[in-house]
Design a protein around this motif. Structure first.
Motif, PDB file in Angstrom:
ATOM      1  N   UNK A   1     -37.208  45.233 -45.027  1.00  0.00           N
ATOM      2  CA  UNK A   1     -35.935  45.919 -44.780  1.00  0.00           C
ATOM      3  C   UNK A   1     -35.276  45.401 -43.499  1.00  0.00           C
ATOM      4  N   UNK A   2     -33.957  45.485 -43.406  1.00  0.00           N
ATOM      5  CA  UNK A   2     -33.245  44.977 -42.222  1.00  0.00           C
ATOM      6  C   UNK A   2     -33.806  45.495 -40.909  1.00  0.00           C
ATOM      7  N   UNK A   3     -34.215  46.769 -40.860  1.00  0.00           N
ATOM      8  CA  UNK A   3     -34.728  47.329 -39.610  1.00  0.00           C
ATOM      9  C   UNK A   3     -36.095  46.770 -39.230  1.00  0.00           C
ATOM     10  N   UNK A   4     -36.738  46.040 -40.133  1.00  0.00           N
ATOM     11  CA  UNK A   4     -38.052  45.451 -39.863  1.00  0.00           C
ATOM     12  C   UNK A   4     -37.986  43.956 -39.574  1.00  0.00           C
ATOM     13  N   UNK A   5     -36.800  43.377 -39.612  1.00  0.00           N
ATOM     14  CA  UNK A   5     -36.699  41.919 -39.469  1.00  0.00           C
ATOM     15  C   UNK A   5     -37.248  41.411 -38.145  1.00  0.00           C
ATOM     16  N   UNK A   6     -37.081  42.173 -37.102  1.00  0.00           N
ATOM     17  CA  UNK A   6     -37.600  41.747 -35.796  1.00  0.00           C
ATOM     18  C   UNK A   6     -39.121  41.638 -35.804  1.00  0.00           C
ATOM     19  N   UNK A   7     -39.769  42.335 -36.748  1.00  0.00           N
ATOM     20  CA  UNK A   7     -41.234  42.328 -36.829  1.00  0.00           C
ATOM     21  C   UNK A   7     -41.752  41.457 -37.975  1.00  0.00           C
ATOM     22  N   UNK A   8     -40.855  40.756 -38.659  1.00  0.00           N
ATOM     23  CA  UNK A   8     -41.222  40.080 -39.910  1.00  0.00           C
ATOM     24  C   UNK A   8     -42.348  39.080 -39.745  1.00  0.00           C
ATOM     25  N   UNK A   9     -42.447  38.441 -38.591  1.00  0.00           N
ATOM     26  CA  UNK A   9     -43.446  37.390 -38.421  1.00  0.00           C
ATOM     27  C   UNK A   9     -44.618  37.809 -37.557  1.00  0.00           C
ATOM     28  N   UNK A  10     -44.774  39.108 -37.402  1.00  0.00           N
ATOM     29  CA  UNK A  10     -46.000  39.616 -36.799  1.00  0.00           C
ATOM     30  C   UNK A  10     -47.079  39.644 -37.871  1.00  0.00           C
ATOM     31  N   UNK A  11     -48.301  39.379 -37.466  1.00  0.00           N
ATOM     32  CA  UNK A  11     -49.403  39.301 -38.420  1.00  0.00           C
ATOM     33  C   UNK A  11     -49.948  40.698 -38.701  1.00  0.00           C
ATOM     34  N   UNK A  12     -49.120  41.491 -39.376  1.00  0.00           N
ATOM     35  CA  UNK A  12     -49.519  42.855 -39.735  1.00  0.00           C
ATOM     36  C   UNK A  12     -48.688  43.322 -40.922  1.00  0.00           C
ATOM     37  N   UNK A  13     -49.185  44.334 -41.650  1.00  0.00           N
ATOM     38  CA  UNK A  13     -48.394  44.875 -42.764  1.00  0.00           C
ATOM     39  C   UNK A  13     -47.183  45.635 -42.239  1.00  0.00           C
ATOM     40  N   UNK A  14     -46.148  45.709 -43.059  1.00  0.00           N
ATOM     41  CA  UNK A  14     -44.928  46.419 -42.680  1.00  0.00           C
ATOM     42  C   UNK A  14     -44.474  47.300 -43.840  1.00  0.00           C
TER      43      UNK A  14
END
Length: 246
Positions: free
Chosen positions: A74-87
């Motif tokens: 989702x757009x609000x998660x894009x800043x975290x997209x490349x962290x090595x964790x589930x979203x």
């Protein structure tokens, strides 16, 4: 003078956000993707040794580098997209941790042209990775909104080897079986018998087994050429529960 400095500052912001030049934003995402893959490669190298794997294969690294994970959150998660964790992707579902996506994909040992069934499309990220390996993916999602979103997203991004179906993946997709490999992205209490029947002899299935209140295990199922099954527990994991009428 004041107006000139203000314009320069605005220009920098627009460039960074990709408003004037979208390529600049894509370059940032590409760099973040490479950093993520470096971390996945380091961790997978340690995890994979007991299972006869050498870590992240060059082939899979290229495939994952070609999938824009930020487009699958989702757009609000894009800043975290490349962290090595589930979203979270909404509707009580998640996009899996990149390390787990890599591990499950490596365990499948798929080849270009293989036919793979995926239980749980989610946002479509795992299917997209398989697509980039040259695999024909038949993916089933039980949440109608997610199925519709994934189908549209995958088409727009050019992932043309993926067929998204709406339904209860526990029962597989008999009309497209048998499958060279099966991947399950939600945890159930047992290995679904319909999926075992639809797995080709010599094929592999990777799935989490357990429920949310107990330890789940990532399990590798191998179907022998004689139809016999061998199972191997890989490592403890945490997946959303399998839903449906079974």
């Amino acid at each position: 003078m004041q107006c000139g400095r203000g314009f320069q500052q605005l220009l920098v912001v627009l460039l960074w956000c990709g408003v004037l030049f979208p390529v600049a934003a894509e370059d940032v995402y590409r760099q973040q993707r490479e950093v993520m893959l470096d971390e996945v490669e380091r961790e997978l190298r340690v995890l994979a040794v007991p299972f006869g794997l050498e870590g992240l294969s060059p082939r899979l690294r290229v495939a994952m580098a070609d999938v824009p994970r930020h487009e699958f959150v989702p757009p609000q998660q894009r800043a975290n997209a490349y962290q090595n964790r589930p979203l979270s992707i909404g509707y009580g579902q998640t996009i899996s941790q990149p390390l787990i996506v890599a591990l499950m994909t490596e365990l499948l040992q798929v080849s270009a042209g293989d036919r793979v069934f995926e239980l749980g499309t989610g946002s479509g990220y795992q299917a997209a990775v398989l697509d980039r390996l040259g695999v024909d993916v038949y993916s089933m999602e039980i949440v109608e909104e997610l199925a519709d979103q994934a189908k549209q997203r995958l088409q727009q991004l050019g992932f043309d080897r993926i067929r998204v179906h709406l339904g209860d993946g526990y029962h597989g997709l008999p009309q497209a079986a048998p499958f060279d490999a099966i991947i399950v992205t939600a945890a159930g209490s047992h290995v679904p018998p319909p999926l075992v029947r639809q797995l080709k002899r010599g094929g592999r299935m990777v799935l989490p087994v357990g429920n949310r209140y107990h330890v789940q295990q990532l399990v590798l199922v191998i179907k022998g050429l004689d139809g016999s099954l061998t199972t191997q527990e890989i490592l403890p994991v945490s997946f959303v529960p399998l839903t449906g009428s079974h």
